[in-house]
Design a protein around this motif. Structure first.
Motif, PDB file in Angstrom:
ATOM      1  N   ILE A  97       0.838  -1.198   0.000  1.00  0.00           N
ATOM      2  CA  ILE A  97       0.000   0.000   0.000  1.00  0.00           C
ATOM      3  C   ILE A  97       0.872   1.246   0.000  1.00  0.00           C
ATOM      4  CG2 ILE A  97      -1.756   1.298   1.248  1.00  0.00           C
ATOM      5  CD1 ILE A  97      -2.483  -1.431   2.568  1.00  0.00           C
ATOM      6  N   ALA A  98       1.818   1.306   0.947  1.00  0.00           N
ATOM      7  CA  ALA A  98       2.685   2.482   1.068  1.00  0.00           C
ATOM      8  C   ALA A  98       4.059   2.040   1.550  1.00  0.00           C
ATOM      9  CB  ALA A  98       2.090   3.481   2.042  1.00  0.00           C
ATOM     10  N   GLN A  99       5.059   2.808   1.164  1.00  0.00           N
ATOM     11  CA  GLN A  99       6.441   2.511   1.524  1.00  0.00           C
ATOM     12  C   GLN A  99       7.099   3.792   2.011  1.00  0.00           C
ATOM     13  OE1 GLN A  99       8.450   0.768  -1.776  1.00  0.00           O
ATOM     14  NE2 GLN A  99       9.780  -0.463  -0.498  1.00  0.00           N
ATOM     15  N   ASN A 100       7.991   3.678   2.982  1.00  0.00           N
ATOM     16  CA  ASN A 100       8.692   4.841   3.519  1.00  0.00           C
ATOM     17  C   ASN A 100      10.148   4.796   3.058  1.00  0.00           C
ATOM     18  OD1 ASN A 100       9.562   7.007   4.970  1.00  0.00           O
ATOM     19  ND2 ASN A 100       8.942   6.235   6.966  1.00  0.00           N
ATOM     20  N   LYS A 101      10.394   5.296   1.848  1.00  0.00           N
ATOM     21  CA  LYS A 101      11.745   5.274   1.286  1.00  0.00           C
ATOM     22  C   LYS A 101      12.665   6.231   2.035  1.00  0.00           C
ATOM     23  CE  LYS A 101      10.271   3.959  -3.311  1.00  0.00           C
ATOM     24  NZ  LYS A 101      10.186   4.320  -4.718  1.00  0.00           N
ATOM     25  N   LYS A 102      12.095   7.297   2.579  1.00  0.00           N
ATOM     26  CA  LYS A 102      12.884   8.288   3.303  1.00  0.00           C
ATOM     27  C   LYS A 102      13.514   7.679   4.554  1.00  0.00           C
ATOM     28  CE  LYS A 102      12.624  12.950   5.069  1.00  0.00           C
ATOM     29  NZ  LYS A 102      11.807  13.855   5.842  1.00  0.00           N
ATOM     30  N   ALA A 103      12.837   6.717   5.178  1.00  0.00           N
ATOM     31  CA  ALA A 103      13.365   6.087   6.386  1.00  0.00           C
ATOM     32  C   ALA A 103      14.667   5.355   6.087  1.00  0.00           C
ATOM     33  CB  ALA A 103      12.345   5.128   6.971  1.00  0.00           C
ATOM     34  N   ALA A 143      -2.383   5.884   1.509  1.00  0.00           N
ATOM     35  CA  ALA A 143      -1.770   6.051   2.827  1.00  0.00           C
ATOM     36  C   ALA A 143      -0.403   6.700   2.658  1.00  0.00           C
ATOM     37  CB  ALA A 143      -1.632   4.717   3.537  1.00  0.00           C
ATOM     38  N   SER A 144       0.095   7.300   3.734  1.00  0.00           N
ATOM     39  CA  SER A 144       1.414   7.919   3.715  1.00  0.00           C
ATOM     40  C   SER A 144       2.125   7.645   5.035  1.00  0.00           C
ATOM     41  CB  SER A 144       1.293   9.428   3.499  1.00  0.00           C
ATOM     42  OG  SER A 144       2.547  10.037   3.641  1.00  0.00           O
ATOM     43  N   LEU A 145       3.345   7.131   4.952  1.00  0.00           N
ATOM     44  CA  LEU A 145       4.133   6.800   6.143  1.00  0.00           C
ATOM     45  C   LEU A 145       5.229   7.809   6.441  1.00  0.00           C
ATOM     46  CD1 LEU A 145       4.736   3.003   5.445  1.00  0.00           C
ATOM     47  CD2 LEU A 145       3.118   3.981   7.047  1.00  0.00           C
ATOM     48  N   VAL A 146       5.281   8.902   5.683  1.00  0.00           N
ATOM     49  CA  VAL A 146       6.425   9.812   5.713  1.00  0.00           C
ATOM     50  C   VAL A 146       6.777  10.300   7.117  1.00  0.00           C
ATOM     51  CG1 VAL A 146       7.300  12.028   4.902  1.00  0.00           C
ATOM     52  CG2 VAL A 146       6.111  10.514   3.341  1.00  0.00           C
ATOM     53  N   ASP A 147       5.831  10.800   7.890  1.00  0.00           N
ATOM     54  CA  ASP A 147       6.135  11.346   9.211  1.00  0.00           C
ATOM     55  C   ASP A 147       5.894  10.337  10.330  1.00  0.00           C
ATOM     56  OD1 ASP A 147       6.747  13.787   8.066  1.00  0.00           O
ATOM     57  OD2 ASP A 147       4.667  14.480   8.157  1.00  0.00           O
TER      58      ASP A 147
END
Length: 159
Positions: A10-16, A45-49
């Motif tokens: 669904i969503a991935q946090n590449k920034k992490a 969805a967004s996992l950024v923060d």
């Protein structure tokens, strides 16, 4: 109705992965409301923060943005509410002891459906310094250039 199989991202946090050294990963279930599940099934969805906080032997997921379900009514969920994570007690104790060390944090890496159930991949991570980030980018660029050069040589050999 057929049961879903496999993993649907669904969503991935590449920034992490850019900002942290990933030390250990865990898969956790989530306590969700009906409209949240429907919104996730639409792939929104967004996992950024996002981050995970341990509170009283429970793991909570904060700042993950799951937008309101478009066909929802007054029963809709709030987009950035905290969500309880479902982990084994041993995993929570391990995370608690490790995350209390200086510079360690717990971040979400991916949100996905596994066999029809919403799961989140969380990681115990240590923050990178600025020079570490530059070094990682340089290695990635060097690897990409080497692959390009090797594929060009292979193309010339075939021709």
């Amino acid at each position: 109705m057929a049961k879903e199989k496999g993993r649907k991202l669904i969503a991935q946090n590449k920034k992490a992965r850019h900002d942290y050294h990933i030390l250990d990963t865990y898969e956790a279930g989530m306590v969700l409301t009906g409209t949240e599940v429907k919104s996730l099934r639409q792939g929104r969805a967004s996992l950024v923060d996002g981050f995970v906080q341990l509170d009283g032997h429970e793991a909570w997921l904060y700042n993950v943005h799951v937008p309101e379900y478009s066909q929802g009514t007054w029963t809709n969920h709030s987009a950035r509410r905290k969500r309880k994570l479902l982990l084994h007690r041993v995993e929570i104790e391990k995370l608690e002891s490790k995350s209390q060390e200086t510079g360690h944090t717990i971040v979400p890496l991916a949100l996905y459906f596994k066999d029809g159930r919403a799961k989140v991949e969380i990681a115990l991570a240590k923050g990178k310094k600025e020079y570490d980030k530059r070094q990682t980018l340089r290695e990635k660029q060097d690897r990409r250039e080497a692959e390009r050069a090797m594929s060009a040589v292979r193309r010339k050999q075939r021709a």
